[in-house]
Design a protein around this motif. Structure first.
Motif, short mmCIF file in Angstrom:
data_model
loop_
_atom_site.label_atom_id
_atom_site.label_comp_id
_atom_site.label_asym_id
_atom_site.label_seq_id
_atom_site.Cartn_x
_atom_site.Cartn_y
_atom_site.Cartn_z
N LEU A 5 47.74 45.62 46.95
CA LEU A 5 47.87 43.49 46.84
C LEU A 5 45.75 43.67 47.80
CD1 LEU A 5 49.96 40.86 46.75
CD2 LEU A 5 49.58 41.57 49.03
N VAL A 6 45.86 42.65 46.07
CA VAL A 6 44.16 41.81 46.45
C VAL A 6 43.66 41.13 47.03
CG1 VAL A 6 41.79 42.35 45.64
CG2 VAL A 6 43.41 43.97 45.02
N ALA A 7 43.25 40.71 48.03
CA ALA A 7 42.85 39.11 48.36
C ALA A 7 41.71 39.02 48.05
CB ALA A 7 43.16 38.67 49.96
N ARG A 8 42.06 37.80 46.84
CA ARG A 8 40.25 37.57 46.74
C ARG A 8 39.26 36.79 47.42
NH1 ARG A 8 40.95 32.37 42.56
NH2 ARG A 8 39.15 32.33 43.25
N ALA A 9 38.34 38.26 47.08
CA ALA A 9 36.78 38.24 48.32
C ALA A 9 36.18 36.26 48.22
CB ALA A 9 36.25 39.17 47.35
N ASP A 10 36.31 35.85 47.12
CA ASP A 10 35.55 34.41 46.83
C ASP A 10 36.62 33.17 47.91
OD1 ASP A 10 37.45 34.75 44.90
OD2 ASP A 10 36.30 32.89 44.35
#
Length: 223
Positions: A152-157
């Motif tokens: 699960l990846v949380a957007r860096a921006d």
């Protein structure tokens, strides 16, 4: 754009989830311009039942918000025991984040979703609309991440105030998607680490060369 509540809602949901209309068209098995035509030209006049149901489940909303009948929503909720309420369907992307030699990142179309508790996500400080799921390919991040793990990846921006912190991230380098441990030791510089010592790591890389797409915040895989 044709001003109709279902079309307005679809655009709003797509923007909130940061997914393109062409990717959503692929999700429902249509050509890439199908939903753009639906939004901008009013053709088709309304979404077909299967398309509407797929999109509603993808976004975790009632079918009535996309032009369906209220009775359909009640039937769906009863068949699922009310499961949709309080749950978030996170888009699962077709591409894989390579933990090996590298995978070309040329297709961001969602191929389904993973369902998470909205309360659990918020307890972790995660914004549901800034999340995506994808699979790991390769073994360069063993033992932390194994080949085939879902992440699960949380957007860096968007997530964490847009600040970059040490941890495992999905990055793009020269058009190639990778999952690596990043150490931000100096301003504008980063170390790109493979947890598996059999693979090389790189120190003091310019951030100009690394596009940080998101931070890995959860993993799941086979036992």
């Amino acid at each position: 754009m044709v001003n109709d509540p279902a079309r307005v809602k679809l655009v709003e949901l797509a923007e909130r989830r940061s997914v393109s209309l062409s990717a959503l068209s692929k999700l429902i098995g249509r050509n890439t311009t199908y939903l753009q035509q639906f939004i901008r030209k009013g053709s088709p006049r309304k979404l077909e039942e299967n398309d509407r149901r797929t999109l509603a489940r993808f976004f975790g909303v009632a079918e009535s918000e996309l032009g369906g009948q209220e009775i359909e929503d009640k039937s769906y909720a009863q068949s699922k025991g009310g499961l949709a309420k309080g749950w978030i369907d996170v888009p699962r992307l077709a591409l894989g984040a390579s933990a090996g030699p590298g995978a070309l990142a040329d297709d961001d179309a969602p191929v389904g979703h993973l369902r998470f508790s909205e309360g659990w996500l918020r307890e972790l400080g995660l914004q549901p609309g800034a999340l995506a799921a994808l699979s790991v390919a390769g073994d360069s991040m063993d033992p932390t991440l194994a080949d085939g793990d879902e992440i699960l990846v949380a957007r860096a921006d968007v997530q964490f105030g847009g600040r970059l912190r040490d941890g495992i991230h999905v990055i793009r380098r020269d058009g190639t998607l990778l999952v690596k441990r990043l150490l931000f030791e100096r301003e504008g510089r980063v170390s790109v680490i493979s947890d598996n010592k059999a693979y090389p790591s790189e120190a003091d890389v310019s951030l100009v060369e690394v596009e940080v797409l998101g931070r890995v915040v959860w993993k799941g895989g086979r036992i």
